[in-house]
Scaffold this motif. Structure first.
Motif, PDB file in Angstrom:
ATOM      1  N   SER A  96       0.833  -1.212   0.000  1.00 35.65           N
ATOM      2  CA  SER A  96       0.000   0.000   0.000  1.00 35.65           C
ATOM      3  C   SER A  96       0.867   1.261   0.000  1.00 35.65           C
ATOM      4  O   SER A  96       0.552   2.241  -0.679  1.00 35.65           O
ATOM      5  CB  SER A  96      -0.910   0.014   1.224  1.00 35.65           C
ATOM      6  OG  SER A  96      -1.793  -1.070   1.177  1.00 35.65           O
ATOM      7  N   TYR A  97       1.952   1.224   0.749  1.00 34.69           N
ATOM      8  CA  TYR A  97       2.896   2.341   0.788  1.00 34.69           C
ATOM      9  C   TYR A  97       3.471   2.594  -0.601  1.00 34.69           C
ATOM     10  O   TYR A  97       3.513   3.729  -1.071  1.00 34.69           O
ATOM     11  CB  TYR A  97       4.003   2.018   1.792  1.00 34.69           C
ATOM     12  CG  TYR A  97       5.135   3.008   1.812  1.00 34.69           C
ATOM     13  CD1 TYR A  97       5.072   4.148   2.607  1.00 34.69           C
ATOM     14  CD2 TYR A  97       6.287   2.802   1.051  1.00 34.69           C
ATOM     15  CE1 TYR A  97       6.115   5.057   2.631  1.00 34.69           C
ATOM     16  CE2 TYR A  97       7.327   3.710   1.075  1.00 34.69           C
ATOM     17  CZ  TYR A  97       7.240   4.826   1.863  1.00 34.69           C
ATOM     18  OH  TYR A  97       8.262   5.720   1.880  1.00 34.69           O
ATOM     19  N   GLU A  98       3.899   1.529  -1.269  1.00 34.65           N
ATOM     20  CA  GLU A  98       4.477   1.658  -2.613  1.00 34.65           C
ATOM     21  C   GLU A  98       3.448   2.217  -3.601  1.00 34.65           C
ATOM     22  O   GLU A  98       3.769   3.069  -4.425  1.00 34.65           O
ATOM     23  CB  GLU A  98       5.000   0.304  -3.104  1.00 34.65           C
ATOM     24  CG  GLU A  98       6.139  -0.274  -2.283  1.00 34.65           C
ATOM     25  CD  GLU A  98       7.432   0.473  -2.451  1.00 34.65           C
ATOM     26  OE1 GLU A  98       7.587   1.233  -3.418  1.00 34.65           O
ATOM     27  OE2 GLU A  98       8.310   0.307  -1.594  1.00 34.65           O
ATOM     28  N   ARG A  99       2.203   1.736  -3.528  1.00 33.89           N
ATOM     29  CA  ARG A  99       1.155   2.231  -4.436  1.00 33.89           C
ATOM     30  C   ARG A  99       0.820   3.697  -4.158  1.00 33.89           C
ATOM     31  O   ARG A  99       0.550   4.461  -5.070  1.00 33.89           O
ATOM     32  CB  ARG A  99      -0.101   1.373  -4.309  1.00 33.89           C
ATOM     33  CG  ARG A  99      -0.076   0.100  -5.120  1.00 33.89           C
ATOM     34  CD  ARG A  99      -1.457  -0.531  -5.216  1.00 33.89           C
ATOM     35  NE  ARG A  99      -2.020  -0.834  -3.912  1.00 33.89           N
ATOM     36  CZ  ARG A  99      -1.869  -1.997  -3.265  1.00 33.89           C
ATOM     37  NH1 ARG A  99      -1.171  -2.955  -3.818  1.00 33.89           N
ATOM     38  NH2 ARG A  99      -2.411  -2.186  -2.089  1.00 33.89           N
ATOM     39  N   HIS A 100       0.845   4.071  -2.880  1.00 33.18           N
ATOM     40  CA  HIS A 100       0.499   5.450  -2.505  1.00 33.18           C
ATOM     41  C   HIS A 100       1.487   6.451  -3.102  1.00 33.18           C
ATOM     42  O   HIS A 100       1.085   7.508  -3.594  1.00 33.18           O
ATOM     43  CB  HIS A 100       0.465   5.584  -0.983  1.00 33.18           C
ATOM     44  CG  HIS A 100       0.216   6.979  -0.510  1.00 33.18           C
ATOM     45  ND1 HIS A 100      -1.023   7.579  -0.606  1.00 33.18           N
ATOM     46  CD2 HIS A 100       1.043   7.904   0.031  1.00 33.18           C
ATOM     47  CE1 HIS A 100      -0.956   8.811  -0.127  1.00 33.18           C
ATOM     48  NE2 HIS A 100       0.296   9.032   0.275  1.00 33.18           N
ATOM     49  N   PHE A 101       2.782   6.132  -3.070  1.00 31.40           N
ATOM     50  CA  PHE A 101       3.801   7.065  -3.540  1.00 31.40           C
ATOM     51  C   PHE A 101       4.193   6.845  -4.999  1.00 31.40           C
ATOM     52  O   PHE A 101       5.032   7.582  -5.518  1.00 31.40           O
ATOM     53  CB  PHE A 101       5.049   6.977  -2.652  1.00 31.40           C
ATOM     54  CG  PHE A 101       4.824   7.572  -1.291  1.00 31.40           C
ATOM     55  CD1 PHE A 101       4.745   8.938  -1.125  1.00 31.40           C
ATOM     56  CD2 PHE A 101       4.658   6.755  -0.193  1.00 31.40           C
ATOM     57  CE1 PHE A 101       4.528   9.487   0.123  1.00 31.40           C
ATOM     58  CE2 PHE A 101       4.444   7.298   1.058  1.00 31.40           C
ATOM     59  CZ  PHE A 101       4.372   8.665   1.223  1.00 31.40           C
ATOM     60  N   ASN A 102       3.583   5.892  -5.674  1.00 29.16           N
ATOM     61  CA  ASN A 102       3.916   5.594  -7.065  1.00 29.16           C
ATOM     62  C   ASN A 102       3.757   6.826  -7.949  1.00 29.16           C
ATOM     63  O   ASN A 102       2.712   7.472  -7.960  1.00 29.16           O
ATOM     64  CB  ASN A 102       3.028   4.461  -7.576  1.00 29.16           C
ATOM     65  CG  ASN A 102       3.384   4.019  -8.972  1.00 29.16           C
ATOM     66  OD1 ASN A 102       4.526   4.160  -9.400  1.00 29.16           O
ATOM     67  ND2 ASN A 102       2.412   3.481  -9.689  1.00 29.16           N
ATOM     68  N   GLU A 103       4.831   7.173  -8.672  1.00 33.38           N
ATOM     69  CA  GLU A 103       4.895   8.272  -9.640  1.00 33.38           C
ATOM     70  C   GLU A 103       4.672   9.658  -9.030  1.00 33.38           C
ATOM     71  O   GLU A 103       4.381  10.608  -9.736  1.00 33.38           O
ATOM     72  CB  GLU A 103       3.935   8.034 -10.796  1.00 33.38           C
ATOM     73  CG  GLU A 103       4.283   6.814 -11.621  1.00 33.38           C
ATOM     74  CD  GLU A 103       3.370   6.622 -12.815  1.00 33.38           C
ATOM     75  OE1 GLU A 103       2.401   7.387 -12.964  1.00 33.38           O
ATOM     76  OE2 GLU A 103       3.638   5.699 -13.582  1.00 33.38           O
ATOM     77  N   ARG A 104       4.828   9.789  -7.736  1.00 33.53           N
ATOM     78  CA  ARG A 104       4.734  11.111  -7.110  1.00 33.53           C
ATOM     79  C   ARG A 104       6.073  11.827  -7.219  1.00 33.53           C
ATOM     80  O   ARG A 104       7.122  11.217  -7.094  1.00 33.53           O
ATOM     81  CB  ARG A 104       4.342  10.986  -5.641  1.00 33.53           C
ATOM     82  CG  ARG A 104       2.904  10.603  -5.475  1.00 33.53           C
ATOM     83  CD  ARG A 104       2.458  10.852  -4.086  1.00 33.53           C
ATOM     84  NE  ARG A 104       1.053  10.479  -3.961  1.00 33.53           N
ATOM     85  CZ  ARG A 104       0.316  10.848  -2.959  1.00 33.53           C
ATOM     86  NH1 ARG A 104       0.813  11.576  -1.997  1.00 33.53           N
ATOM     87  NH2 ARG A 104      -0.939  10.486  -2.905  1.00 33.53           N
TER      88      ARG A 104
END
Length: 193
Positions: A96-104
């Protein structure tokens, strides 16, 4: 109307002569050793640790010979976060952490330390003074191999003082990291980008 301005090339104006044995040599015969500085994460250092970092810097700078120039540069480059979704054994929270910050977007920080050995003549040099007035092309201190060896020994000693502090670390840049390779840009190429 004809253009009467003289054309200049980047090679002619670029102040660096070469990179040899991991050292940058300028056209004025200054010798520079480059390091990447690995600093602690922001807001993770206590007040006493800041004092220890400061004293390590001061101690390392004091071992350098006269007419040395120390330049610390912080480079901030805007990048986008690229997570590693293929990593095995990730928990639900880690995914979930990885998905949250993806491409930010974020600012990637890199810190460099450059230690330059210059000469007494360069500190007094004026724009009207050039090598034709001196009678020789390279300064006496640079022609003396012992002086260059002493400078490199002092730089190695400063490097070990910083690394022994345990709070931060410096890593000497190789020739490929300074100049670059066909696959990866070096700091000189990044400087022009």
């Amino acid at each position: 109307m004809r253009n009467v301005l003289k054309a200049e090339t980047l090679e002619r104006r670029f102040p660096l002569l070469s990179v040899e044995n991991g050292c940058i040599v300028s056209k004025d015969a200054d010798l520079t050793v480059a390091f990447e500085v690995l600093l602690p994460e922001i807001y993770t250092v206590t007040g006493d640790e800041y004092e220890a970092i400061h004293s390590a810097w001061v101690k390392a700078i004091r071992v350098l010979p006269d007419y040395s120039v120390v330049c610390k540069q912080d480079w901030f480059v805007e990048e986008t976060y690229r997570p590693d979704f293929d990593r095995d054994g990730q928990s639900f929270l880690a995914k979930s952490y990885e998905r949250h910050f993806n491409e930010r977007p974020y600012l990637n920080h890199t810190c460099y330390l450059f230690i330059t050995k210059t000469t007494r003549e360069r500190t007094r040099q004026q724009s009207t003074f050039n090598t034709l007035c001196r009678g020789y092309l390279t300064p006496k201190e640079v022609r003396d191999k012992d002086a260059v060896g002493l400078f490199l020994d002092a730089v190695s000693q400063a490097e070990s003082i910083i690394n022994e502090s345990g709070l931060f670390k410096v890593e000497r840049l190789s020739e490929a990291e300074i100049v670059g390779t066909p696959e990866k840009a070096g700091i000189l190429e990044k400087y022009f980008a």
